[in-house]
Design a protein around this motif. Structure first.
Motif, PDB file in Angstrom:
ATOM      1  N   SER A 119       8.427   3.363  -9.192  1.00 18.72           N
ATOM      2  CA  SER A 119       8.594   4.493  -8.291  1.00 18.72           C
ATOM      3  C   SER A 119       7.316   4.658  -7.492  1.00 18.72           C
ATOM      4  O   SER A 119       6.264   4.164  -7.873  1.00 18.72           O
ATOM      5  N   GLY A 120       7.426   5.354  -6.379  1.00 14.89           N
ATOM      6  CA  GLY A 120       6.276   5.552  -5.506  1.00 14.89           C
ATOM      7  C   GLY A 120       6.150   6.999  -5.097  1.00 14.89           C
ATOM      8  O   GLY A 120       7.088   7.780  -5.221  1.00 14.89           O
ATOM      9  N   ASP A 121       4.978   7.343  -4.616  1.00 12.07           N
ATOM     10  CA  ASP A 121       4.701   8.679  -4.122  1.00 12.07           C
ATOM     11  C   ASP A 121       4.700   8.656  -2.598  1.00 12.07           C
ATOM     12  O   ASP A 121       4.437   7.627  -1.981  1.00 12.07           O
ATOM     13  N   LYS A 122       4.946   9.808  -2.001  1.00  9.49           N
ATOM     14  CA  LYS A 122       4.942   9.914  -0.549  1.00  9.49           C
ATOM     15  C   LYS A 122       3.501   9.928  -0.056  1.00  9.49           C
ATOM     16  O   LYS A 122       2.702  10.772  -0.455  1.00  9.49           O
ATOM     17  N   VAL A 123       3.164   8.974   0.780  1.00 12.07           N
ATOM     18  CA  VAL A 123       1.864   8.935   1.441  1.00 12.07           C
ATOM     19  C   VAL A 123       2.073   8.499   2.877  1.00 12.07           C
ATOM     20  O   VAL A 123       3.077   7.866   3.199  1.00 12.07           O
ATOM     21  N   ASN A 124       1.134   8.829   3.715  1.00 15.59           N
ATOM     22  CA  ASN A 124       1.203   8.397   5.107  1.00 15.59           C
ATOM     23  C   ASN A 124       0.539   7.041   5.240  1.00 15.59           C
ATOM     24  O   ASN A 124      -0.642   6.893   4.938  1.00 15.59           O
ATOM     25  N   ILE A 125       1.311   6.074   5.687  1.00 10.66           N
ATOM     26  CA  ILE A 125       0.805   4.722   5.893  1.00 10.66           C
ATOM     27  C   ILE A 125       0.972   4.427   7.376  1.00 10.66           C
ATOM     28  O   ILE A 125       2.098   4.350   7.866  1.00 10.66           O
ATOM     29  N   PRO A 126      -0.132   4.282   8.111  1.00  8.76           N
ATOM     30  CA  PRO A 126      -0.004   4.015   9.545  1.00  8.76           C
ATOM     31  C   PRO A 126       0.589   2.641   9.819  1.00  8.76           C
ATOM     32  O   PRO A 126       0.476   1.727   9.004  1.00  8.76           O
ATOM     33  N   MET A 127       1.217   2.529  10.977  1.00  6.96           N
ATOM     34  CA  MET A 127       1.748   1.239  11.403  1.00  6.96           C
ATOM     35  C   MET A 127       0.595   0.254  11.552  1.00  6.96           C
ATOM     36  O   MET A 127      -0.543   0.650  11.736  1.00  6.96           O
ATOM     37  N   GLY A 128       0.920  -1.010  11.459  1.00  3.48           N
ATOM     38  CA  GLY A 128      -0.102  -2.033  11.660  1.00  3.48           C
ATOM     39  C   GLY A 128       0.042  -3.180  10.688  1.00  3.48           C
ATOM     40  O   GLY A 128       1.015  -3.285   9.945  1.00  3.48           O
ATOM     41  N   LYS A 129      -0.960  -4.038  10.716  1.00  2.00           N
ATOM     42  CA  LYS A 129      -0.971  -5.241   9.883  1.00  2.00           C
ATOM     43  C   LYS A 129      -1.900  -5.010   8.694  1.00  2.00           C
ATOM     44  O   LYS A 129      -3.041  -4.593   8.853  1.00  2.00           O
ATOM     45  N   TYR A 130      -1.402  -5.305   7.507  1.00  2.00           N
ATOM     46  CA  TYR A 130      -2.158  -5.171   6.271  1.00  2.00           C
ATOM     47  C   TYR A 130      -2.225  -6.537   5.605  1.00  2.00           C
ATOM     48  O   TYR A 130      -1.273  -7.311   5.666  1.00  2.00           O
ATOM     49  N   THR A 131      -3.333  -6.801   4.952  1.00  2.00           N
ATOM     50  CA  THR A 131      -3.452  -8.003   4.138  1.00  2.00           C
ATOM     51  C   THR A 131      -3.812  -7.573   2.727  1.00  2.00           C
ATOM     52  O   THR A 131      -4.520  -6.587   2.523  1.00  2.00           O
ATOM     53  N   ALA A 132      -3.301  -8.294   1.770  1.00  2.00           N
ATOM     54  CA  ALA A 132      -3.568  -7.979   0.368  1.00  2.00           C
ATOM     55  C   ALA A 132      -3.793  -9.273  -0.390  1.00  2.00           C
ATOM     56  O   ALA A 132      -3.229 -10.311  -0.052  1.00  2.00           O
ATOM     57  N   THR A 133      -4.612  -9.174  -1.422  1.00  2.02           N
ATOM     58  CA  THR A 133      -4.826 -10.295  -2.332  1.00  2.02           C
ATOM     59  C   THR A 133      -4.589  -9.794  -3.738  1.00  2.02           C
ATOM     60  O   THR A 133      -5.135  -8.767  -4.144  1.00  2.02           O
TER      61      THR A 133
END
Length: 164
Positions: A119-133
């Motif tokens: 499950s997840g919580d509501k947060v504001n995530i702006p549009m755009g490109k994300y990278t993760a490792t």
């Protein structure tokens, strides 16, 4: 929300090559992955549903044949937006004693096939490109790295959640 981001970044795919592979494409996002290590670990993770809007609960399925015993497993997820580090999440998943995950204790070459609820919580995530490792270690040293995956997440619009 952090668990959701971590798990959606692992959305369905085999991690066996260096080239980028499309994991998920919806009207609000695209998700790609590639291996960042020399390992040819057989690892598959699928999240359903494979999009953000309107959902706060997901099912994750893990299929994995580890190349090392899973008596100890340390995971580090680093998420970046442009060049800025957004999140660094560290978690010791397996300690060898009273572990909560069913795959802990699996031996090298043993098939792990399990489903988990997320499950997840509501947060504001702006549009755009994300990278993760995402890196998995079988010990406390950097030399104990045995799973490494890079992800590219492109958010085309900000998520709108429907929490119930």
């Amino acid at each position: 929300m952090l668990h959701f981001i971590c798990l959606i970044l692992l959305a369905s795919g085999f991690i066996v090559a260096q080239e980028k592979h499309l994991l998920c494409r919806t009207t609000d996002m695209e998700l790609f992955y590639n291996s960042c290590g020399s390992s040819t670990e057989t690892f598959f993770f699928e999240v359903e549903p494979c999009y953000l809007n309107g959902f706060s609960k997901w099912n994750g399925t893990i299929f994995w044949i580890p190349k090392r015993d899973l008596t100890f497993l340390r995971v580090i997820l680093t998420l970046r937006h442009k060049t800025k580090k957004v999140i660094e999440w560290r978690h010791v998943a397996c300690t060898g004693e009273d572990d909560e995950y069913t795959y802990c204790g699996a031996l090298k070459g043993e098939t792990i096939n399990t489903t988990v609820r997320m499950s997840g919580d509501k947060v504001n995530i702006p549009m755009g490109k994300y990278t993760a490792t995402l890196k998995g270690y079988s010990g406390h040293s950097e030399a104990d790295l045995f799973v490494c995956v890079n992800f590219t997440l492109i958010l085309k619009k900000e998520p709108a959640y429907n929490f119930r």
